[in-house]
Design a protein around this motif. Structure first.
Motif, PDB file in Angstrom:
ATOM      1  N   ASP A  60       0.828  -1.215   0.000  1.00 58.95           N
ATOM      2  CA  ASP A  60       0.000   0.000   0.000  1.00 58.95           C
ATOM      3  C   ASP A  60       0.860   1.261   0.000  1.00 58.95           C
ATOM      4  N   SER A  61       1.988   1.190   0.659  1.00 56.75           N
ATOM      5  CA  SER A  61       2.836   2.372   0.809  1.00 56.75           C
ATOM      6  C   SER A  61       3.494   2.818  -0.498  1.00 56.75           C
ATOM      7  N   ARG A  85      10.403   8.827  -1.029  1.00 56.14           N
ATOM      8  CA  ARG A  85      10.277   9.425   0.300  1.00 56.14           C
ATOM      9  C   ARG A  85      11.390   8.901   1.200  1.00 56.14           C
ATOM     10  N   GLU A  87      11.147   7.470   3.923  1.00 54.19           N
ATOM     11  CA  GLU A  87      10.763   6.167   4.464  1.00 54.19           C
ATOM     12  C   GLU A  87      10.924   5.019   3.463  1.00 54.19           C
ATOM     13  N   ASP A  88      11.286   5.331   2.224  1.00 49.37           N
ATOM     14  CA  ASP A  88      11.602   4.295   1.251  1.00 49.37           C
ATOM     15  C   ASP A  88      13.040   3.817   1.391  1.00 49.37           C
TER      16      ASP A  88
END
Length: 114
Positions: A60-61, A85, A87-88
């Motif tokens: 989903d992210s 991002r 967070e990737d």
């Protein structure tokens, strides 16, 4: 023996793009190929999966930002990553599901930072 070799990782600014490559050492029948990632202190997670029938699954992210594709003639799989991002940030691993065995690459580091 089948080997998977990833490439294309690196350092990119937030909002940027990268394209990962996974080269398969020889032609074999694979039920599916996919990309996983593991961030520091976290478990390895599925990012994207492409089945032989062409269907795909995405975390989903990453939906709408990442695209998985395969070129069977070149024994290569790709992961196009856009709008990256922080967070990737993770080590990204190539995965291949054979008839009797699962194969993994050694991983390629992706760092998203300004």
């Amino acid at each position: 023996q089948v080997q998977l070799v990833e490439s294309g990782g690196g350092l990119v600014q937030p909002g940027g793009s990268l394209r990962l490559f996974c080269a398969v050492s020889r032609s074999i029948f694979l039920n599916a190929m996919g990309w996983y990632r593991q961030a520091p202190g976290k478990e390895r997670e599925l990012v994207a999966l492409k089945h032989n029938d062409g269907s795909t699954n995405y975390a989903d992210s990453v939906k709408g930002r990442f695209t998985i594709s395969r070129d069977n003639a070149k024994n290569t799989m790709y992961l196009q990553m856009n709008s990256l991002r922080p967070e990737d940030t993770a080590i990204y691993y190539c995965n291949a599901l054979g008839t009797l065995k699962t194969y993994w690459g050694q991983g390629t580091q992706v760092t998203v930072s300004s």
